[in-house]
Design a protein around this motif. Structure first.
Motif, short mmCIF file in Angstrom:
data_model
loop_
_atom_site.label_atom_id
_atom_site.label_comp_id
_atom_site.label_asym_id
_atom_site.label_seq_id
_atom_site.Cartn_x
_atom_site.Cartn_y
_atom_site.Cartn_z
N ALA A 177 11.18 19.04 1.42
CA ALA A 177 11.88 19.62 2.56
C ALA A 177 12.38 21.02 2.24
O ALA A 177 12.49 21.87 3.13
N ALA A 178 12.67 21.28 0.97
CA ALA A 178 13.12 22.60 0.54
C ALA A 178 11.97 23.55 0.27
O ALA A 178 12.18 24.70 -0.10
N GLY A 179 10.73 23.07 0.45
CA GLY A 179 9.56 23.92 0.27
C GLY A 179 9.13 24.12 -1.16
O GLY A 179 8.31 25.00 -1.45
N MET A 180 9.64 23.28 -2.07
CA MET A 180 9.32 23.48 -3.49
C MET A 180 8.11 22.68 -3.97
O MET A 180 7.47 23.06 -4.95
N VAL A 181 7.83 21.57 -3.32
CA VAL A 181 6.67 20.75 -3.71
C VAL A 181 5.94 20.28 -2.47
O VAL A 181 6.49 20.28 -1.36
N ARG A 182 4.69 19.90 -2.68
CA ARG A 182 3.89 19.37 -1.58
C ARG A 182 2.97 18.28 -2.11
O ARG A 182 2.36 18.44 -3.17
N SER A 183 2.91 17.20 -1.37
CA SER A 183 2.04 16.08 -1.77
C SER A 183 0.64 16.28 -1.20
O SER A 183 0.49 16.65 -0.03
N ARG A 184 -0.35 16.08 -2.04
CA ARG A 184 -1.74 16.12 -1.59
C ARG A 184 -2.31 14.72 -1.75
O ARG A 184 -2.39 14.19 -2.85
N GLN A 185 -2.70 14.16 -0.64
CA GLN A 185 -3.14 12.77 -0.65
C GLN A 185 -4.29 12.56 -1.64
O GLN A 185 -5.29 13.27 -1.62
N GLY A 186 -4.08 11.60 -2.51
CA GLY A 186 -5.11 11.27 -3.49
C GLY A 186 -5.11 12.15 -4.71
O GLY A 186 -5.83 11.88 -5.68
N SER A 187 -4.31 13.22 -4.69
CA SER A 187 -4.30 14.16 -5.82
C SER A 187 -2.96 14.19 -6.56
O SER A 187 -2.92 14.48 -7.75
N GLY A 188 -1.85 13.94 -5.86
CA GLY A 188 -0.54 13.98 -6.48
C GLY A 188 0.38 14.98 -5.81
O GLY A 188 0.12 15.43 -4.69
N VAL A 189 1.46 15.33 -6.51
CA VAL A 189 2.47 16.25 -5.98
C VAL A 189 2.39 17.55 -6.76
O VAL A 189 2.43 17.55 -7.99
N PHE A 190 2.29 18.67 -6.02
CA PHE A 190 2.12 19.99 -6.65
C PHE A 190 3.31 20.89 -6.34
O PHE A 190 3.92 20.79 -5.27
N VAL A 191 3.61 21.78 -7.27
CA VAL A 191 4.70 22.73 -7.10
C VAL A 191 4.23 23.89 -6.22
O VAL A 191 3.19 24.49 -6.49
N THR A 192 5.00 24.18 -5.18
CA THR A 192 4.63 25.26 -4.26
C THR A 192 5.56 26.46 -4.32
O THR A 192 5.24 27.53 -3.82
N ALA A 193 6.74 26.30 -4.93
CA ALA A 193 7.69 27.41 -5.07
C ALA A 193 8.67 27.08 -6.19
O ALA A 193 8.94 25.91 -6.46
N ASP A 194 9.20 28.13 -6.83
CA ASP A 194 10.17 27.89 -7.90
C ASP A 194 11.61 28.07 -7.44
O ASP A 194 12.54 28.05 -8.23
N ARG A 195 11.79 28.25 -6.13
CA ARG A 195 13.13 28.34 -5.54
C ARG A 195 13.09 27.63 -4.19
O ARG A 195 12.07 27.65 -3.50
N PRO A 196 14.20 27.02 -3.77
CA PRO A 196 14.23 26.42 -2.43
C PRO A 196 14.03 27.49 -1.37
O PRO A 196 14.43 28.64 -1.55
N ALA A 197 13.38 27.12 -0.28
CA ALA A 197 13.23 28.05 0.83
C ALA A 197 14.60 28.40 1.39
O ALA A 197 15.47 27.53 1.52
#
Length: 227
Positions: free
Chosen positions: A58-78
């Motif tokens: 919700a803070a924009g820091m991670v995103r789940s990719r179905q079948g692949s796992g959870v990836f980091v999308t930012a190093d600071r909260p939005a």
């Protein structure tokens, strides 16, 4: 990592994961360890890890990719909307304020009820009375009038948008009105145009209401930003 202690465990877990992301342990674009590994490392259950990851998503820091796992999308909260408004230049705030309020004025002229008109009349009178008060009281009365105008548009989205703007406007206007002595020559600054605006809403004239408010906001913006 050391095991977490009870309190809001999901919040603690989210904070601990965020710390590791900020520290570069899990860089942007990289994949986080799986739920089982994170749960073991943090000393919590998998459900707590899932809740922590939802918070970070919700803070924009991670995103789940179905079948692949959870990836980091930012190093600071939005940055949230109120925080962004607090950092914004007054010129930019006024540009967006004009877009929001001029349309609200047009809608108010066609949708206003008797209760709305009573509220607008009272707010206009209070703004007039605040001419003899200090700058803070005057700005509060001015914003109250604009709030009543937006409310008369009967659009909850516009209400919410203006509610986000109001605290920022108040803070900046109290400072700038005093700094530039805007009320030094006329303590009721802008009363005539605000009275014309309320009259246009009474008359059910959306074009006049929009035109009057657009001119008033532009005059204030130009005055505040002249230097």
């Amino acid at each position: 990592m050391t095991p977490l202690r009870p309190s809001p465990l999901a919040e603690q877990a989210a904070a601990r994961i965020e710390e590791r992301i900020r520290a570069g342990q899990w860089p942007v674009g990289g994949k986080l360890p799986g739920e089982v590994a994170l749960a073991k490392e943090l000393g919590v259950g998998r459900s707590t890890v899932r809740e922590a990851l939802r918070t970070l998503a919700a803070a924009g820091m991670v995103r789940s990719r179905q079948g692949s796992g959870v990836f980091v999308t930012a190093d600071r909260p939005a940055e949230d909307w109120p925080a962004r408004l607090r950092r914004a230049e007054l010129a930019h705030v006024y540009e967006v304020r004009t877009m929001v309020e001029v349309q609200a004025a047009r809608l108010a002229a066609t949708r206003r009820t008797e209760a709305d008109l009573t509220a607008l009349d009272a707010a206009l009178a209070a703004r007039r009375a605040a001419g003899g008060a200090d700058d803070t009281a005057f700005v509060d009365a001015d914003i109250a009038l604009h709030t009543a105008l937006v409310a008369a548009a009967h659009n909850p989205v516009l209400d919410d948008l203006f509610a986000q703007f109001a605290p920022v406007l108040r803070e900046q206007l109290v400072l700038l009105v005093g700094l530039f002595g805007i009320r030094s020559e006329d303590p009721h600054q802008g009363y005539a145009s605000h009275a014309d605006l309320v009259r246009a809403v009474h008359d059910g004239d959306p074009e006049a209401a929009g035109r009057i408010l657009a001119a008033e906001l532009e005059a204030t913006r130009s005055h505040l930003l002249a230097d």
